[in-house]
Design an enzyme around this catalytic site. Sequence first.
Site: not given
Ligand code: NAP
Length: 266
Positions: A155, A159
């Site tokens: 990844h 992550k």
């Molecule tokens: P990311 O770009 O870091 O996005 C996470 C977001 O959550 C950021 O915008 C962050 O804001 C926000 N956040 C943090 N605390 C919060 C709160 N209290 N209230 C609302 N928003 C909040 O990560 P990502 O790559 O999009 O991944 C997000 C999640 O999905 C992770 O757990 C990842 O492992 C998972 N994921 C899942 C799949 C799937 O197919 N299921 C695929 C890819 C990723 P800040 O930037 O201000 O901290």
Amino acid sequence: MEKTKIVVAGPRGRMGSEAVKLVERTEGYELVAVVDHKHGGKKLNELEGFSTSSVPIYDNMTVCLTEVKADVLIDLTTPEVGMVHTRTALELGVRPVVGTTGFTQENLKELEELCREKEVGCIIAPNFAVGAVLMMKFSQLAAKYFPDVEIIELHHDQKLDAPSGTAVKTAQMISQVREEKVQGHPNEKETLQGARGANYNGMHIHSVRLPGLIAHQQVMFGADGQALTIRHDSYNRASFMSGVKLAVDTVKNVDTLIYGLENIID
Ligand code: NAP
């Protein structure tokens, strides 16, 4: 027909921003609010990159789901926050579709009980890419014949959790058909701690984190004189959105916790 009213948590994130686009472009879906801890009180179109929708931004899930009528919450945040969001949604009768990874077995058990108690459906999928689900299913099939297996997940370096939810889910699915066995030499010793990766019922899981990667996994099977490798690659976050849509459409008709997209595709 009434539109499905959707709240997205984590709209500025890499996954959340794709989910906002998915909701906005899908006929029959309506984005009613977003939850973003840094921009409560603003409108979505005040944020860079979101010109099309003026829905309110909340920094608190309870307040959001109390003030806004929603059918489904799509959560793509962080494990701790995602758990609070999912619990809150279930308590308020809103169906969560959770892509956030890193939930513990205790978290899942608690949510399963909450779904049962409230009779509200919830879908949690560590990987929404349909190809990844097939990779897990094919691996489960192969493990019946090839019990020696190592999982390598790769990844991007932002992550937070390791191993990935997909790797753990793959190991769990393989464990259902494979008798627990210790792999490698019985007397093997790590001269550098962690060299053999994590151990799940005797299967080793290795996590690679590098910039430039998105989400990739290969499951390697070995036997006398032959090897089999099953690999899936997600090259962008849009690859997850058909699975998110399938989950949103399905969650409206279930009243239990479903963990894993493989349980809703055939
Ligand atoms: P990311 O770009 O870091 O996005 C996470 C977001 O959550 C950021 O915008 C962050 O804001 C926000 N956040 C943090 N605390 C919060 C709160 N209290 N209230 C609302 N928003 C909040 O990560 P990502 O790559 O999009 O991944 C997000 C999640 O999905 C992770 O757990 C990842 O492992 C998972 N994921 C899942 C799949 C799937 O197919 N299921 C695929 C890819 C990723 P800040 O930037 O201000 O901290």
